[in-house]
Scaffold this motif. Structure first.
Motif, mmCIF file in Angstrom:
data_model
loop_
_atom_site.group_PDB
_atom_site.id
_atom_site.type_symbol
_atom_site.label_atom_id
_atom_site.label_comp_id
_atom_site.label_asym_id
_atom_site.label_seq_id
_atom_site.Cartn_x
_atom_site.Cartn_y
_atom_site.Cartn_z
ATOM 1 N N ALA A 69 47.386 48.946 39.000
ATOM 2 C CA ALA A 69 45.925 48.808 38.954
ATOM 3 C C ALA A 69 45.518 47.415 38.487
ATOM 4 C CB ALA A 69 45.332 49.866 38.025
ATOM 5 N N VAL A 70 46.169 46.903 37.450
ATOM 6 C CA VAL A 70 45.828 45.575 36.939
ATOM 7 C C VAL A 70 46.231 44.503 37.938
ATOM 8 C CG1 VAL A 70 46.326 43.892 35.115
ATOM 9 C CG2 VAL A 70 45.913 46.276 34.527
ATOM 10 N N ALA A 71 47.402 44.655 38.554
ATOM 11 C CA ALA A 71 47.847 43.669 39.539
ATOM 12 C C ALA A 71 46.909 43.643 40.742
ATOM 13 C CB ALA A 71 49.274 43.972 39.987
ATOM 14 N N GLY A 72 46.370 44.794 41.114
ATOM 15 C CA GLY A 72 45.422 44.850 42.229
ATOM 16 C C GLY A 72 44.092 44.208 41.901
ATOM 17 N N ALA A 73 43.739 44.163 40.625
ATOM 18 C CA ALA A 73 42.457 43.580 40.209
ATOM 19 C C ALA A 73 42.513 42.065 40.091
ATOM 20 C CB ALA A 73 42.020 44.183 38.878
ATOM 21 N N ILE A 74 43.707 41.514 40.004
ATOM 22 C CA ILE A 74 43.844 40.052 39.897
ATOM 23 C C ILE A 74 43.748 39.459 41.301
ATOM 24 C CG2 ILE A 74 45.408 38.170 39.269
ATOM 25 C CD1 ILE A 74 46.570 39.994 37.116
ATOM 26 N N PRO A 75 42.873 38.471 41.487
ATOM 27 C CA PRO A 75 42.744 37.873 42.815
ATOM 28 C C PRO A 75 44.038 37.163 43.229
ATOM 29 C CG PRO A 75 41.379 36.702 41.210
ATOM 30 C CD PRO A 75 41.977 37.878 40.517
ATOM 31 N N SER A 76 44.343 37.240 44.507
ATOM 32 C CA SER A 76 45.584 36.632 44.990
ATOM 33 C C SER A 76 45.467 35.114 45.114
ATOM 34 C CB SER A 76 45.984 37.240 46.330
ATOM 35 O OG SER A 76 44.953 37.030 47.266
ATOM 36 N N ALA A 77 44.262 34.618 45.289
ATOM 37 C CA ALA A 77 44.062 33.168 45.396
ATOM 38 C C ALA A 77 43.062 32.735 44.337
ATOM 39 C CB ALA A 77 43.546 32.815 46.786
ATOM 40 N N TRP A 78 43.313 31.572 43.774
ATOM 41 C CA TRP A 78 42.394 31.044 42.777
ATOM 42 C C TRP A 78 41.152 30.505 43.468
ATOM 43 C CZ3 TRP A 78 43.111 31.865 37.748
ATOM 44 C CH2 TRP A 78 44.399 32.191 37.326
ATOM 45 N N PRO A 79 39.995 30.623 42.810
ATOM 46 C CA PRO A 79 38.781 30.053 43.384
ATOM 47 C C PRO A 79 38.908 28.541 43.510
ATOM 48 C CG PRO A 79 38.333 31.144 41.257
ATOM 49 C CD PRO A 79 39.774 31.306 41.561
#
Length: 171
Positions: A69-79
């Motif tokens: 769940a936490v890994a899914g909430a972290i965006p894969s690319a930085w803004p």
């Protein structure tokens, strides 16, 4: 029954990595000599690990779900524009939370695997002893009655199990 476990002669195989001496890796040593190497506090710790095993299995499943769940909430690319914030950065907080969860997962998995390895090695009677006494919390006299053994054999088997677990844990 696997090597080294008999009621008459108490021996433990060296091939398990309990105590190895180079080329003499398949020799056996008397169990009483090995048992003296395990201090009381280590035996108590091993008993606690065995008692906590059912709870650790549940915690492991919960930790795996939380990590996903936490890994899914972290965006894969930085803004494109990254601002440096020490406290309020939500992504950094989630990343650190994920790191803490993964570390706890590794700890719990280590103990769960150690107990599962022990259970896989033990014969049926000793597995049943672990299940009844440590997992279900039955007193020694009741476990001995269930297994049709005397209490003395219960304590002897328990000590052998604790020695094996201690060595599996590297203690």
């Amino acid at each position: 029954m696997k090597g080294g476990f008999s009621c008459g002669v108490h021996t433990l195989p060296l091939e398990l990595g309990i105590i190895g001496h180079g080329s003499n890796a398949t020799a056996e040593i008397p169990f009483l000599e090995v048992r003296r190497l395990i201090p009381t506090h280590v035996r108590r710790f091993c008993k606690d690990v065995l008692r906590q095993y059912p709870f650790m299995k549940k915690e492991l499943a919960t930790l795996e779900e939380e990590c996903k769940a936490v890994a899914g909430a972290i965006p894969s690319a930085w803004p494109a524009e990254v601002r440096i914030k020490a406290i309020g950065d939500r992504t950094a907080n989630q990343a650190f939370r994920l790191l803490r969860l993964e570390e706890r997962w590794r700890q719990v998995k280590f103990y769960v695997e150690a107990v599962e390895d022990l259970l896989a090695y033990l014969d049926e009677e000793r597995r049943k002893l672990v299940e009844l006494h440590f997992f279900k919390g039955l007193p020694p006299w009741r476990v001995a009655q269930e297994l049709n053994i005397c209490e003395r054999n219960f304590y002897r088997n328990e000590k052998e199990i604790l020695v094996l677990l201690a060595h599996r844990l590297g203690l």
